[in-house]
Scaffold this active site. Structure first.
Site, short mmCIF file in Angstrom:
data_model
loop_
_atom_site.label_atom_id
_atom_site.label_comp_id
_atom_site.label_asym_id
_atom_site.label_seq_id
_atom_site.Cartn_x
_atom_site.Cartn_y
_atom_site.Cartn_z
CG HIS A 1 5.24 -3.91 -5.20
ND1 HIS A 1 5.02 -4.24 -6.52
CD2 HIS A 1 5.10 -5.08 -4.51
CE1 HIS A 1 4.77 -5.53 -6.62
NE2 HIS A 1 4.81 -6.07 -5.43
CG ASN B 1 -1.48 -1.33 1.54
OD1 ASN B 1 -2.27 -1.85 0.79
ND2 ASN B 1 -1.08 -1.89 2.68
CD GLU C 1 5.35 -6.41 -0.37
OE1 GLU C 1 4.58 -5.70 -1.03
OE2 GLU C 1 5.42 -7.64 -0.53
#
Length: 884
Positions: free
Chosen positions: A307, A271, A304
């Site tokens: 990303h 996120n 992550e």
């Protein structure tokens, strides 16, 4: 009713949405059982959509409260609403706002998708389609919006985190309620939305970007675990610096937060600005985490973070493009870990994962292309094919066009597609332009399932001083793809002379360049000239393509490569291939009722290797000493597999090696001991990896006396261990020796760590992996252990997942009891957490390769699951494809 009739979604049916959502304003009032969400969407008709179309928003188990258009309450006949859908029948043909109030119950959300509670912490998981469990939305990755989120909570939830940058916070009266507002200036899809609310501790620092901006970075964990977050924070900062230096990517927000939670279906989630992690990939100390855990934390933190550009700033147009973000980002995290540690060792480790997880997937009923053409449930396509094979395709691309062109292609991709939802075609076009190469044939890798098999035949003409090499490729049929086209396969190669020296490569073949021969048809032959002595070909160096290589080489030639190859991967591969051949021959002998005979050549070669290299490169030596696993052997056998025979054969070979190398191994075990303070760095981790590998082999023994020596060493190491790597290494060795010593060590381990859930996961997993007839009863008993909870994904994976995925002899018991047990657990889990249940169901993916009796038991278990009602579409999809 079983959910086996879920509609298939097809890639070719993609259509742009009829409406766009420019901004999203959310107010989330947290409550354990009655959280209220007010969503205000700024919408407008999409010029690329259908004019005058109704607005249909996705939902999932939502409780609708009210809706308003441009601030005015909607008339009852203006919309239709259900827990799973909101339809505005006649939306304005102009920009407008739609405000919808919903409520959800985070505590009751056992699916762990959308907004839920992990212990006392509120958190979200929205990929792939969890945002619709929070509010009604166009929940698809090509709808990019700017989000502003206001979170309200009582005093018991002091920490409130959201995407983007913090804007405002304060008290709401004098009753302890408070709020925080977060704004993310970068448009993103709904699957990247996140909030966290809780009472957490943290570690923090400031990272200064290449352009001089100060970014506050923090890792949040449960109270009492703060000291175990330091390594994750350090890995984050190193990831940020590496991405600047290697890919030219600088972080773009003022803060970057990582939050660790105990209940999480996945490993972690990227996120924007607020990564939420399964705590097993954050928490580490020398007493609770192994060297492998440290390496995994480093890799997943990096993955992550990376990303942020490959997934967030540039996202996927649709879920068929999942490999565009996942395969690319796995490649990036693999490169980061290779630079941080040992590149050859990392490459070997990654290929081990590919072969053990993705090759069986490619060869079974669940096979699918790296970019699937259809799916019934997208959560079932977070697979080794998308991730690991997807990463291999990026590596193939880089090999084909070269490092310089690859970097230019990446720069062009970032420049051209920043802020968009892209496709594989758009990605490949950047590299075609940067390199001036036609990459249309390479793109076939994304469309065709299955693992190509490359056969190699060589002929040396001593008089002409020529060596002729012929390569041929075939790909077996896979579901829905019976006819296969040739792939573009770069085969990195070299020639090793019988003298052990690397021979020069001279040829006029245009398909060979800079050590790489491109096989782009069914067959290719290349002739090398001025070859002074009979060569041994070293093929597929560095594992230059995700294929199975059938080598027309005798064992003696492979041992020449093992002794002299200048490519570390192929040096390791040569030893693995010889060991695989020996084990497969032993399997055949045992099934024929004959005695196992292990030729001495491999042991002699290993002995020479250990004498020369073990202390100089222990991490690499540990990989060499680790024999191919049972799944590797079964994959090479291919059909009519008897897991008991595979286990017995591998055990016999290990015993023979331990007996032949016993004195060397015992001496090496002592030489690798160290009094240095613990560090998870690559050098120390390599020494521990080799020492524990030696201990495992010594414990296998070659005689009763040998096993006694190994068992005694394992007991001594377990008692004296000062770190988890050595403690668990000793316990793992002891777990393979039935008796009081094992049970005493297991009991002592539990007593020491009874209050540490992540360490207890190791305890459960180890017991579930014991290859003995009594293990099924042991696992059944552990289901009732006070520390076990099937509701926790980590615990379920540790016990049941380890039994199903890491214990072939007991999962595939001849009486079918292992299959039946796992089927029972899948049916128990499915109503509460279908994602975890469907992952367990993939353990049946190779059932058709078993011998007929076991096949029948596995099929019966699958059909029993398929007949259950109700059955989630997650599990129904896996089972239906497994039975097809």
């Amino acid at each position: 009713m079983p959910a086996d009739n879920a509609p298939l979604i097809h890639l070719e049916d993609y259509q742009p949405t009829d409406h766009l959502i420019d901004t999203v304003a959310l107010t989330i009032r947290l409550h354990p059982s009655d959280t209220r969400i007010t969503s205000t969407l700024a919408l407008r008709p999409n010029p690329a959509g259908h004019a005058g179309a109704s607005l249909a928003l996705d939902g999932d188990e939502l409780v609708f409260v009210s809706a308003a258009l441009d601030g005015a309450p909607l008339a009852a006949d203006a919309y239709t609403v259900s827990p799973d859908r909101f339809v505005l029948h006649r939306p304005p043909q102009r920009p407008f706002t739609l405000t919808i109030d919903t409520t959800v119950n985070p505590t009751a959300n056992t699916k762990l998708m959308g907004l839920y509670r992990s212990r006392e912490t509120y958190c979200t998981q929205c990929e792939a389609d969890g945002f619709r469990r929070i509010t009604y939305f166009l929940d698809r990755p090509d709808v990019l919006s700017v989000y502003t989120t206001r979170i309200e909570a009582d005093a018991g939830t002091p920490l409130l985190l959201g995407n983007g940058n913090p804007v405002e916070s304060g008290a709401l009266g004098d009753n302890g309620r408070h709020f925080a507002v977060w704004h993310d200036p970068f448009p993103k899809p709904s699957y990247l939305f996140a909030i966290v609310g809780g009472d957490l501790d943290h570690v923090e620092d400031v990272f200064t970007t290449a352009s001089g901006r100060a970014v506050k970075v923090a890792v949040y964990v449960e109270r009492g675990k703060r000291e175990r977050a330091a390594y994750a924070l350090d890995a984050l900062k190193r990831s940020m610096r590496w991405d600047e230096e290697v890919f030219g990517r600088e972080y773009d927000l003022d803060v970057f937060n990582v939050v660790a939670v105990s209940d999480f279906n996945m490993g972690a989630m990227e996120n924007k600005g607020l990564n939420i992690f399964n705590d097993k990939y954050v928490l580490a100390s020398e007493d609770t985490a192994t060297d492998g855990d440290y390496a995994n934390i480093e890799a997943v933190i990096a993955h992550e973070y990376f990303h942020n550009w490959t997934g967030n700033r540039i996202t996927c147009r649709d879920w068929f493009q999942l490999c565009l973000k996942e395969g690319l980002t796995v490649f990036r995290d693999q490169e980061f870990s290779s630079d941080a540690r040992s590149r050859p060792v990392k490459r070997i480790a990654d290929v081990r994962v590919l072969r053990s997880a993705q090759f069986p997937e490619d060869g079974g009923p669940l096979a699918h292309p790296v970019r699937p053409r259809q799916y019934a449930e997208i959560n079932n396509f977070y697979t080794a094919t998308v991730y690991e094979k997807g990463a291999e395709l990026i590596r193939v691309l880089k090999t084909l066009i070269g490092g310089r062109h690859f970097r230019r292609g990446m720069d062009l991709y970032f420049e051209r597609h920043d802020g968009t939802a892209a496709t594989i075609e758009a990605f490949i076009a950047c590299f075609a332009e940067a390199s001036g190469r036609d990459l249309a044939a390479f793109s076939q890798w994304y469309e065709q399932a299955g693992t190509p098999r490359v056969s190699a035949r060589g002929r040396y003409d001593k008089a002409a001083r020529q060596y002729t090499l012929t390569l041929a490729q075939t790909t077996p049929p896979t579901p829905d793809q019976p006819d296969k086209q040739p792939m573009v396969i770069p085969v990195a190669l070299g020639l090793i002379g019988e003298s052990g020296r690397e021979l020069p490569l001279t040829t006029t073949d245009a398909a060979f360049d800079n050590g790489v021969l491109v096989l782009d048809g069914a067959e290719r032959t290349v002739t090398f000239t001025d070859v002074a002595e009979r060569p041994v070909p070293s093929l597929l160096r560095g594992f230059s393509a995700p294929v199975i290589l059938d080598l027309d080489l005798p064992d003696d030639d492979l041992l020449v490569l093992f002794a002299h190859d200048t490519d570390a991967f192929n040096q390791w591969q040569a030893a693995q291939t010889v060991a695989t051949r020996i084990i497969i021959r032993t399997v055949a002998a045992l099934r024929a009722g004959q005695a196992a005979e292990v030729p001495p050549g491999l042991a002699q070669a290993l002995g020479h290797f250990l004498d020369a290299r073990a202390l100089r490169d222990p991490a690499f030596a540990a990989q060499v000493l680790s024999l191919p696993g049972e799944t590797d052997i079964a994959r090479e056998i291919g059909a009519d597999i008897d897991p008991d025979a595979v286990f017995a054969a591998r055990k016999a070979v290990r015993e023979a090696l331990a007996q032949a190398l016993g004195d060397r191994l015992a001496r090496l075990y002592d030489e690798l001991a160290t009094d240095a303070p613990y560090s998870p760095d690559a050098a120390q981790a390599g020494r521990r990896a080799l020492r524990n590998g030696v201990l495992s082999l010594l414990t296998a023994g070659g005689s009763a006396q040998g096993r006694t020596i190994g068992e005694a060493l394992a007991q001594k190491q377990f008692a004296a261990a000062t770190n988890m790597t050595d403690r668990l290494g000793a316990l793992s060795a002891l777990s393979l020796v039935a008796g009081e010593a094992r049970e005493a060590a297991l009991a002592a381990f539990y007593d020491r760590y009874r209050n540490d859930p992540l360490v207890l996961d190791k305890w459960f997993a180890l017991q579930a992996s014991i290859p003995e007839a009594g293990t099924l009863d042991r696992v059944r008993g552990l289901l009732s252990h006070p520390a076990f909870s099937l509701a926790n994904p980590n615990r379920a994976r540790a016990l049941v997942g380890s039994f199903a995925m890491a214990n072939p002899t007991q999962f595939a018991r001849a009486d079918g009891a292992g299959f039946a047990f796992v089927a029972d657990i899948i049916l128990r889990l499915d109503p509460t957490n279908p994602q975890v249940a469907s992952r367990l169901a993939t353990a049946f993916r190779t059932w058709r390769t078993l011998e007929p009796g076991r096949q029948a038991h596995a099929e019966a278990a699958l059909r029993r699951i398929a007949a259950a009602s109700p059955l989630s579409k997650d599990v129904a999809d896996i089972v239906k494809r497994s039975l097809a």
